[in-house]
Design a protein around this motif. Sequence first.
Motif, PDB file in Angstrom:
ATOM      1  N   SER A   1       0.835  -1.205   0.000  1.00 38.16           N
ATOM      2  CA  SER A   1       0.000   0.000   0.000  1.00 38.16           C
ATOM      3  C   SER A   1       0.869   1.254   0.000  1.00 38.16           C
ATOM      4  O   SER A   1       0.530   2.254  -0.641  1.00 38.16           O
ATOM      5  CB  SER A   1      -0.947  -0.002   1.205  1.00 38.16           C
ATOM      6  N   ASP A   2       1.989   1.213   0.719  1.00 33.62           N
ATOM      7  CA  ASP A   2       2.925   2.336   0.704  1.00 33.62           C
ATOM      8  C   ASP A   2       3.506   2.522  -0.688  1.00 33.62           C
ATOM      9  O   ASP A   2       3.611   3.647  -1.194  1.00 33.62           O
ATOM     10  CB  ASP A   2       4.036   2.087   1.727  1.00 33.62           C
ATOM     11  N   PHE A   3       3.861   1.417  -1.315  1.00 33.90           N
ATOM     12  CA  PHE A   3       4.424   1.466  -2.664  1.00 33.90           C
ATOM     13  C   PHE A   3       3.397   1.965  -3.666  1.00 33.90           C
ATOM     14  O   PHE A   3       3.671   2.878  -4.463  1.00 33.90           O
ATOM     15  CB  PHE A   3       4.925   0.082  -3.054  1.00 33.90           C
ATOM     16  N   SER A   4       2.196   1.396  -3.635  1.00 37.16           N
ATOM     17  CA  SER A   4       1.189   1.744  -4.637  1.00 37.16           C
ATOM     18  C   SER A   4       0.658   3.157  -4.461  1.00 37.16           C
ATOM     19  O   SER A   4       0.292   3.814  -5.434  1.00 37.16           O
ATOM     20  CB  SER A   4       0.020   0.748  -4.584  1.00 37.16           C
ATOM     21  N   GLY A   5       0.641   3.660  -3.209  1.00 32.66           N
ATOM     22  CA  GLY A   5       0.071   4.970  -2.957  1.00 32.66           C
ATOM     23  C   GLY A   5       1.027   6.128  -3.106  1.00 32.66           C
ATOM     24  O   GLY A   5       0.605   7.286  -2.984  1.00 32.66           O
ATOM     25  N   TYR A   6       2.305   5.848  -3.364  1.00 32.95           N
ATOM     26  CA  TYR A   6       3.277   6.931  -3.508  1.00 32.95           C
ATOM     27  C   TYR A   6       2.941   7.745  -4.754  1.00 32.95           C
ATOM     28  O   TYR A   6       2.672   7.195  -5.819  1.00 32.95           O
ATOM     29  CB  TYR A   6       4.688   6.364  -3.593  1.00 32.95           C
TER      30      TYR A   6
END
Length: 313
Positions: A124-129
């Motif tokens: 989620s951190d990766f996709s939401g950056y």
Amino acid sequence: FVSSTHKVLPFPHRILLRSPPFAQPDLCTQMDRLGLSRILFVGDHTTMTQAVSLASMLGENSAISLDPNVVPNFSKTVTCDGTNSTFDLSYIRNDRLTEPGTTPSPGFPNCGPTNEQYCYPWSSDFSGYGSKQLLIVNTGYHWGEDWEGYIANFQNFVGRIDEIASGNSVRVNDVIMFRTSIPGHKECHLHNGAYLNYGEYCPRIVNGAFWHWWGELPPYNDYAIRIINEWNLLNTVKNGPDIELLDPWMMTVLRPDGHLSGSDAGPNCVVDPQECMLYSLPGPVDWWNHLLLMQLRDVGTHLENSNPMQAWR
């Protein structure tokens, strides 16, 4: 163990082993060239070592805690010298590139067959950056002889990258690297320099030794490389970007020195039982980041020429 000043220790008895000064402006140039706003490391303790190494080489290692009682994840902002440009440098611990649906805490692991590994959420951190980023991942050390589990895990990771990129124009253009896994060294406490060549290293391989992982890691790496090459050929049926190979294998297997139980790790670095897989800092892992910089240069050149890189040895 990480030196507070991260000065490189001399090893005068063999070939030149000291890491040359890391050129921050050069890394900034490559980040700008590729339009990257963040470097995100995801992986186990070996990946954390590389992330801390890079932060240290960039002068951004303050307030990074190596205390096992503290959550290891961190994020730093690097300001490029002479410019107003910045980029983020982040690390998330995930020993198996899996997300079991729970969040661990120090002393309370949440993944693995015996629930002894730490898998903090990362996707989620990766996709939401919000901007283009460089993702560097590794897995392999924590799979033991579970070959089928590793295969399923790596395929799921590639599938997750594709799923995240679907309909996300930012994620489609990310740069993704898989770093190969490196085995430990027999009797690392007896070494204070590098092997002269691969022939000097081979007789010291011990198949099946727990902390060497020699028997498991080569086929795991080979499988990952094969899947990466197959993935990169699927230009018309995939959503995600190509996956690049960051392969410090050959340079690192020649480095029995610098491990946490090595004679050159310093008098304050005492590990029991003996630790001959993980490295101290400064040390051989610094060279992984020099390799990373060269890899970014190559990625930029290949993208400019519309000529995808091939993962091979």
